[in-house]
Design a protein around this motif. Structure first.
Motif, PDB file in Angstrom:
ATOM      1  N   TYR A 291       0.830  -1.210   0.000  1.00  0.00           N
ATOM      2  CA  TYR A 291       0.000   0.000   0.000  1.00  0.00           C
ATOM      3  C   TYR A 291       0.863   1.258   0.000  1.00  0.00           C
ATOM      4  O   TYR A 291       0.521   2.261  -0.622  1.00  0.00           O
ATOM      5  CB  TYR A 291      -0.938   0.005   1.216  1.00  0.00           C
ATOM      6  CG  TYR A 291      -1.876   1.188   1.221  1.00  0.00           C
ATOM      7  CD1 TYR A 291      -3.037   1.162   0.447  1.00  0.00           C
ATOM      8  CD2 TYR A 291      -1.591   2.335   1.949  1.00  0.00           C
ATOM      9  CE1 TYR A 291      -3.891   2.255   0.408  1.00  0.00           C
ATOM     10  CE2 TYR A 291      -2.443   3.426   1.922  1.00  0.00           C
ATOM     11  CZ  TYR A 291      -3.588   3.386   1.159  1.00  0.00           C
ATOM     12  OH  TYR A 291      -4.421   4.460   1.118  1.00  0.00           O
TER      13      TYR A 291
ATOM     14  N   TRP B 251      -0.436   3.116  -2.996  1.00  0.00           N
ATOM     15  CA  TRP B 251      -1.429   3.990  -2.362  1.00  0.00           C
ATOM     16  C   TRP B 251      -2.845   3.755  -2.868  1.00  0.00           C
ATOM     17  O   TRP B 251      -3.615   4.691  -3.072  1.00  0.00           O
ATOM     18  CB  TRP B 251      -1.055   5.462  -2.567  1.00  0.00           C
ATOM     19  CG  TRP B 251       0.290   5.811  -2.053  1.00  0.00           C
ATOM     20  CD1 TRP B 251       1.381   6.118  -2.806  1.00  0.00           C
ATOM     21  CD2 TRP B 251       0.715   5.912  -0.680  1.00  0.00           C
ATOM     22  NE1 TRP B 251       2.462   6.376  -2.002  1.00  0.00           N
ATOM     23  CE2 TRP B 251       2.076   6.259  -0.682  1.00  0.00           C
ATOM     24  CE3 TRP B 251       0.071   5.727   0.542  1.00  0.00           C
ATOM     25  CZ2 TRP B 251       2.808   6.424   0.476  1.00  0.00           C
ATOM     26  CZ3 TRP B 251       0.798   5.897   1.713  1.00  0.00           C
ATOM     27  CH2 TRP B 251       2.143   6.243   1.663  1.00  0.00           C
ATOM     28  N   ASP B 252      -3.167   2.529  -3.121  1.00  0.00           N
ATOM     29  CA  ASP B 252      -4.523   2.207  -3.558  1.00  0.00           C
ATOM     30  C   ASP B 252      -4.917   0.894  -2.898  1.00  0.00           C
ATOM     31  O   ASP B 252      -4.231  -0.123  -3.051  1.00  0.00           O
ATOM     32  CB  ASP B 252      -4.575   2.082  -5.087  1.00  0.00           C
ATOM     33  CG  ASP B 252      -5.981   1.772  -5.573  1.00  0.00           C
ATOM     34  OD1 ASP B 252      -6.661   2.711  -6.011  1.00  0.00           O
ATOM     35  OD2 ASP B 252      -6.398   0.602  -5.497  1.00  0.00           O
ATOM     36  N   SER B 253      -6.026   0.927  -2.184  1.00  0.00           N
ATOM     37  CA  SER B 253      -6.406  -0.198  -1.352  1.00  0.00           C
ATOM     38  C   SER B 253      -6.693  -1.472  -2.161  1.00  0.00           C
ATOM     39  O   SER B 253      -6.114  -2.532  -1.907  1.00  0.00           O
ATOM     40  CB  SER B 253      -7.640   0.210  -0.551  1.00  0.00           C
ATOM     41  OG  SER B 253      -7.936  -0.750   0.384  1.00  0.00           O
TER      42      SER B 253
ATOM     43  N   LEU C  14      -5.391   3.254 -12.496  1.00  0.00           N
ATOM     44  CA  LEU C  14      -5.642   3.173 -11.064  1.00  0.00           C
ATOM     45  C   LEU C  14      -6.652   4.244 -10.701  1.00  0.00           C
ATOM     46  O   LEU C  14      -6.944   5.131 -11.483  1.00  0.00           O
ATOM     47  CB  LEU C  14      -4.352   3.431 -10.275  1.00  0.00           C
ATOM     48  CG  LEU C  14      -3.300   2.339 -10.254  1.00  0.00           C
ATOM     49  CD1 LEU C  14      -2.112   2.788  -9.437  1.00  0.00           C
ATOM     50  CD2 LEU C  14      -3.868   1.065  -9.663  1.00  0.00           C
ATOM     51  N   ASP C  15      -7.158   4.147  -9.502  1.00  0.00           N
ATOM     52  CA  ASP C  15      -8.048   5.198  -9.034  1.00  0.00           C
ATOM     53  C   ASP C  15      -7.281   6.512  -9.003  1.00  0.00           C
ATOM     54  O   ASP C  15      -6.063   6.544  -9.084  1.00  0.00           O
ATOM     55  CB  ASP C  15      -8.555   4.867  -7.633  1.00  0.00           C
ATOM     56  CG  ASP C  15      -9.544   3.718  -7.677  1.00  0.00           C
ATOM     57  OD1 ASP C  15     -10.015   3.414  -8.787  1.00  0.00           O
ATOM     58  OD2 ASP C  15      -9.813   3.136  -6.620  1.00  0.00           O
TER      59      ASP C  15
ATOM     60  N   GLU D 268      -6.022  -2.143  -5.323  1.00  0.00           N
ATOM     61  CA  GLU D 268      -4.858  -2.557  -6.112  1.00  0.00           C
ATOM     62  C   GLU D 268      -3.823  -3.248  -5.237  1.00  0.00           C
ATOM     63  O   GLU D 268      -3.175  -4.208  -5.647  1.00  0.00           O
ATOM     64  CB  GLU D 268      -4.220  -1.339  -6.792  1.00  0.00           C
ATOM     65  CG  GLU D 268      -4.954  -0.863  -8.019  1.00  0.00           C
ATOM     66  CD  GLU D 268      -4.739  -1.772  -9.228  1.00  0.00           C
ATOM     67  OE1 GLU D 268      -3.662  -2.380  -9.335  1.00  0.00           O
ATOM     68  OE2 GLU D 268      -5.670  -1.888 -10.035  1.00  0.00           O
TER      69      GLU D 268
ATOM     70  N   VAL E 272      -6.461   8.140  -6.723  1.00  0.00           N
ATOM     71  CA  VAL E 272      -5.994   8.378  -5.376  1.00  0.00           C
ATOM     72  C   VAL E 272      -4.713   9.210  -5.328  1.00  0.00           C
ATOM     73  O   VAL E 272      -4.520  10.020  -4.438  1.00  0.00           O
ATOM     74  CB  VAL E 272      -5.794   7.046  -4.628  1.00  0.00           C
ATOM     75  CG1 VAL E 272      -4.694   6.221  -5.270  1.00  0.00           C
ATOM     76  CG2 VAL E 272      -5.490   7.265  -3.172  1.00  0.00           C
TER      77      VAL E 272
ATOM     78  N   SER F 295      -5.638   9.753   1.038  1.00  0.00           N
ATOM     79  CA  SER F 295      -5.878   8.419   0.491  1.00  0.00           C
ATOM     80  C   SER F 295      -6.913   7.692   1.337  1.00  0.00           C
ATOM     81  O   SER F 295      -7.357   8.181   2.367  1.00  0.00           O
ATOM     82  CB  SER F 295      -4.576   7.632   0.465  1.00  0.00           C
ATOM     83  OG  SER F 295      -4.255   7.224   1.778  1.00  0.00           O
TER      84      SER F 295
END
Lengths: 165, 123
Positions: A25, A29-31, A87-88, A33, A90, A96
């Motif tokens: 993470y 920085w994407d949960s 990715l999002d 993913e 974020v 985040s």
């Protein structure tokens, strides 16, 4: 690890999912993913399970996870450059999913990758210095020195950005 | 001054182990993924398109006359039947070599009624 069956493998996943997730993470920085990368890590190791030595298993897992996370992050940046979001959003959000502000993420992202990897494994993976040295292919003494320098640089950057008072 | 906040332990999204178990079941079948199949088909189509384009765009009259070296070439590929056909020369008989477990195996030709078909028995 020739006799590992599916149930045992899932049990190992349950025990190591959290530390792996925490490390990954901090790279992407994407949960969702991050969880996907953790699962992909286990699936890759599952395909090679007959060739894996038990004493090097944890090191292999974390090294694979870090490589996959870095690849995914690089790919996301590349797609972002050409105008496609994979990715999002974020990375551009101010906070985040787990409450990390952008300055905090930037401070960690800004560390040299070799330092950051050591820091993530020492602070989040619950690994010993010899295990980290094996995972990253460096000397045990280097683990300690990189951790010290990485922490100092991280604190300095967080100070500059006013994140830690 | 500390970095505890940066390294606080986070909880992964729930249901990870169950989803992982399902993915494990999926790869147990070890079939090629749909993405891999699409890529393989795309690569094959692209290959056929390139060969077709080359064949269609070729003008035999524009091509320089082919000269065949009299000396025996040093590279094995010059003996390939495909090159013989391209150059319009009769195929040279090639020695058959069969490897079994990284060792050369001897072969015995078997008679066939079709002269274009050759059958060998590996001894």
């Amino acid at each position: 690890m020739t006799s590992v069956d599916k149930a045992q493998w899932i049990d190992v996943y349950r025990r190591l999912e959290k530390p792996l997730y925490n490390v990954v993470y901090r790279v992407i920085w994407d949960s969702a993913e991050s969880q996907d990368v953790v699962q992909e890590t286990f699936l890759r190791c599952w395909r090679r399970k007959d060739d894996i030595r038990a004493d090097g298993f944890k090191a292999l897992l974390f090294r694979t996870a870090l490589n996959l996370a870095s690849n995914r992050r690089r790919r996301a940046r590349l797609w972002r450059v050409v105008g496609v979001e994979v990715l999002d959003e974020v990375a551009d959000e101010s906070v985040s999913a787990h409450g990390f502000s952008k300055p905090m993420r930037d401070a960690l992202d800004g560390l040299p990758t070799t330092w950051r990897d050591v820091l993530l494994l020492t602070e989040l993976a619950g690994m010993t210095y010899p295990e980290i040295a094996a995972a990253l292919g460096i000397a045990e003494g280097t683990v300690g020195s990189r951790r010290t320098r990485a922490l100092a640089l991280l604190r300095e950057r967080l100070d500059v950005q006013g994140v830690i008072a | 001054m500390n970095t505890d906040e940066m390294f606080k332990q986070l909880e992964p999204p729930p249901g990870g182990a169950e989803r992982f178990a399902r993915r494990l079941d999926e790869i147990a079948a070890e079939r090629p993924s749909p993405r891999a199949r699409v890529l393989a088909i795309a690569a094959a189509v692209a290959g056929v398109a390139v060969v077709t384009a080359v064949l269609l765009l070729r003008h035999p009259g524009d091509a320089p006359p082919v000269t065949i070296a009299n000396e025996r070439p040093a590279v094995d590929v010059y003996n390939a039947p495909e090159l013989d056909r391209l150059l319009g020369r009769p195929s040279q008989p090639a020695e058959l070599m069969v490897m079994v477990n990284m060792e050369t195996a001897s072969v015995t030709p078997i008679q066939t009624s079709n002269e274009k078909v050759r059958i060998y028995q590996i001894n």
